[in-house]
Write a protein that holds these residues in place. Structure first.
Motif, mmCIF file in Angstrom:
data_model
loop_
_atom_site.group_PDB
_atom_site.id
_atom_site.type_symbol
_atom_site.label_atom_id
_atom_site.label_comp_id
_atom_site.label_asym_id
_atom_site.label_seq_id
_atom_site.Cartn_x
_atom_site.Cartn_y
_atom_site.Cartn_z
ATOM 1 N N ARG A 89 0.746 -1.136 0.110
ATOM 2 C CA ARG A 89 0.018 0.067 0.098
ATOM 3 C C ARG A 89 0.873 1.477 0.055
ATOM 4 O O ARG A 89 0.428 2.268 -0.154
ATOM 5 N N ASN A 136 0.934 4.142 -2.975
ATOM 6 C CA ASN A 136 0.230 5.506 -2.943
ATOM 7 C C ASN A 136 0.787 6.525 -2.738
ATOM 8 O O ASN A 136 0.451 7.596 -2.508
ATOM 9 N N ARG A 137 2.217 6.391 -2.643
ATOM 10 C CA ARG A 137 3.110 7.575 -2.608
ATOM 11 C C ARG A 137 4.022 7.442 -3.663
ATOM 12 O O ARG A 137 4.294 6.211 -4.040
ATOM 13 N N GLU A 171 -9.240 2.275 -2.098
ATOM 14 C CA GLU A 171 -8.571 2.924 -1.336
ATOM 15 C C GLU A 171 -7.365 3.671 -2.109
ATOM 16 O O GLU A 171 -6.728 4.556 -1.537
ATOM 17 N N THR A 172 -7.160 3.110 -3.409
ATOM 18 C CA THR A 172 -5.846 3.448 -4.101
ATOM 19 C C THR A 172 -5.818 5.065 -4.341
ATOM 20 O O THR A 172 -7.143 5.623 -4.535
ATOM 21 N N ASP A 173 -5.040 5.617 -4.493
ATOM 22 C CA ASP A 173 -4.680 7.085 -4.853
ATOM 23 C C ASP A 173 -4.431 7.116 -6.411
ATOM 24 O O ASP A 173 -3.648 6.688 -6.879
ATOM 25 N N ARG A 174 -5.680 7.687 -7.054
ATOM 26 C CA ARG A 174 -5.844 7.788 -8.435
ATOM 27 C C ARG A 174 -4.914 8.843 -8.898
ATOM 28 O O ARG A 174 -4.815 8.940 -10.135
ATOM 29 N N SER A 175 -4.405 9.620 -7.937
ATOM 30 C CA SER A 175 -3.754 10.787 -8.962
ATOM 31 C C SER A 175 -2.127 10.430 -9.095
ATOM 32 O O SER A 175 -1.388 11.086 -9.772
ATOM 33 N N ASN A 233 -7.904 2.904 -12.319
ATOM 34 C CA ASN A 233 -7.547 3.268 -11.064
ATOM 35 C C ASN A 233 -6.109 3.778 -11.369
ATOM 36 O O ASN A 233 -5.153 3.760 -10.488
#
Length: 551
Positions: free
Chosen positions: A350, A353-354, A390-394, A422
């Motif tokens: 996880r 996400n960064r 919950e994944t960061d799509r940016s 995603n």
């Protein structure tokens, strides 16, 4: 013929427009007339003149490189509607200058000379140069590259050993993803089976290496619940496909994992180490008693019942989870325990996400079976994390897998279809489609939007790609000839010798032929070249085109 020629020219123009949209990011402006180009921050000059002036000063500085430029522009684009954040960004730039918002690694560029040319603002990397070829519907010339939006559709690369898959395609893409991470736009995981193909200094923040475990790897990928953790671990440990009569054992194995993980997590509020989980899977009485002693509260009775369920499984004539226990025991080796139960920093999937850069070095020579389990665990965790809500799509998340056929199962193949929405994608490299399990070949081939194939591949693979590349209309000319002979007569009606005559005619029709035949793909693609077709996340497609990767 004139009308047909006009229709064909119109078709070429439409196809050329599609090709231009594929080679240019969706948000990139169309080519403007020649003249002084406005800086990318021109749009904020009225609302935030101070920030625009600071960027003007940085742009004139020799210390301001393309990574710095892309990093700050990406930050502005993400906060353009948030004036307080832009004001804080101006203060940060005033303090840190070109190093403002630098990546946690403190890197502002990759060490050494770059392998490829990059446009970090557009998210593009150049792979080579297009070779004009008559088998295309329209002519595309010049540089050929791909961008992050194209990679969202995932890329399948097939080529024999030594064809240039790694050097020509994988290395430029990995280099670009590493640079994109420094700008805050991407994160990546690279599975390196040989351990040396991508071992470049400064390209990665985390190296997962069982032979030199400087950083740990989480067996459970940062799972928050026991059922998710059990599914992630089971997908890596269990065979990718079984017959219907064996499905019972697969289900029993998953239940056994859950029956061990849920009580342990409830008792200790953490996940078990490899020896602890192995003791519970083997239903060792001492391990079960230690967990039961710590179980308190209203749910303790249910958790203890789960442990008893696992104990009862082992008392049967044949333990249905015995295969899973033995496969998990492959990880109970000193070197692997130092990796999986690392006391120091541990990478969890996880963390993607960064903007983090991860390389997984597999010691296949020393631990062949354990390496395959570790690789499958990495791949399945990546698909699960990037497919979750919950994944960061940016942030674009990429997984690059060399020798991918050994590590992709049905779960991963079906998961490829979910990654596009995603903002994630896979780059799968393999010597042949036969390396993939037979039950996932069609899914892998159909789910990946982009394809690249090198010459000299297996005829069966060449046939699949030939059909994928489709047919095109060509002019077929038919020439017919006929000869006539007879007797020639004079004015008196008397025979005066024999005469011969010959007539000919021709006809032209348009017929469909394979754009790239099986023979063309196997023998007609030169060394250092590849046939590449691309797709965008919005469905636009182009190709195939012949690309010189050495140009």
């Amino acid at each position: 013929m004139t009308k047909r020629r006009e229709q064909f020219d119109n078709l070429k123009k439409k196809l050329a427009a599609i090709a231009e949209s594929v080679s240019r990011p969706a948000d990139a402006p169309k080519q403007a007339p020649a003249g002084p180009a406005a800086p990318p921050w021109e749009s904020i000059r009225v609302t935030h003149p101070r920030l625009a002036e600071q960027l003007d000063e940085l742009a004139a500085s020799a210390d301001f490189n393309d990574v710095d430029r892309a990093r700050l522009i990406n930050a502005i684009r993400g906060q353009v509607a948030n004036p307080p954040e832009l004001e804080r960004l101006a203060q940060t730039i005033e303090r840190d200058r070109s190093a403002a918002l630098v990546h946690p690694s403190q890197q502002r560029d990759l060490p050494g000379r770059r392998f490829a040319r990059h446009n970090l603002l557009a998210g593009q990397v150049r792979l080579g140069e297009v070779v004009p070829d008559h088998r295309g519907d329209f002519e595309i010339t010049g540089d050929f590259g791909i961008d992050l939006d194209v990679l969202r559709t995932s890329l399948l690369v097939i080529g024999p050993p030594g064809s240039g898959k790694t050097r020509g395609i994988a290395t430029p893409i990995v280099e670009h993803l590493s640079l994109a991470a420094l700008t805050g736009k991407a994160s990546m995981v690279v599975v390196d089976p040989k351990g040396t193909d991508f071992a470049y200094d400064g390209w990665f923040d985390v190296t997962i290496d069982p032979l030199n475990p400087t950083c740990g790897f989480s067996l459970f990928g940062g799972s928050r619940t026991a059922d998710v953790a059990a599914d992630r671990l089971a997908s890596a440990l269990l065979p990718p496909a079984v017959s219907d009569d064996k499905a019972y054992f697969i289900d029993a194995s998953k239940n056994a994992l859950y029956a061990c993980l849920a009580p342990f997590e409830a008792a200790y509020e953490r996940w078990p180490t490899v020896p602890e989980l192995l003791g519970l899977l083997r239903a060792e009485q001492s391990s079960i008693d230690r967990v039961k002693e710590r179980l308190k509260g209203p749910g303790a009775k249910e958790m203890k019942a789960l442990l008893d369920t696992r104990k009862n499984q082992t008392l049967r004539t044949a333990d249905p989870a015995a295969s899973l226990v033995e496969r998990f025991a492959l990880l109970d080796r000193p070197a692997l325990r130092r990796l999986l139960d690392h006391p120091g920093p541990t990478f969890q999937m996880r963390d993607l996400n960064r903007p983090v850069r991860v390389r997984v070095s597999l010691p296949e020579a020393e631990y062949p079976d354990a390496s395959r389990i570790l690789a499958r665990l990495v791949v399945s965790q990546f698909v699960q994390i990037t497919s979750s809500s919950e994944t960061d799509r940016s942030i674009f998340k990429a997984l690059v897998i060399d020798e991918a056929g050994r590590f992709v199962d049905d779960y991963v193949a079906r998961g490829v279809q979910k990654l596009r929405s995603n903002n994630a994608g896979l780059v799968l490299l393999s010597q042949t489609m036969s390396d993939f399990p037979i039950e996932v070949r069609a899914t892998v081939f159909g789910s990946t939007g982009c394809k690249a194939v090198f010459g000299g591949i297996d005829p069966q693979d060449a046939d699949v790609f030939s059909k994928w590349f489709g047919d095109q209309y060509v002019n077929e000319t038919t020439i017919s000839r006929s000869a006539q002979s007879g007797t020639q007569y004079n004015q008196r009606g008397m025979p005066d010798g024999r005469s011969n005559s010959q007539t000919s005619g021709y006809s032209i029709r348009r017929v469909e032929r394979a754009r790239w035949t099986v023979s063309d793909i196997i023998t007609g693609v030169p060394a250092g070249h590849a046939l590449i077709s691309l797709a965008r996340s919005n469905g636009a497609r182009v190709g195939p085109v012949l690309v010189n990767l050495r140009a």
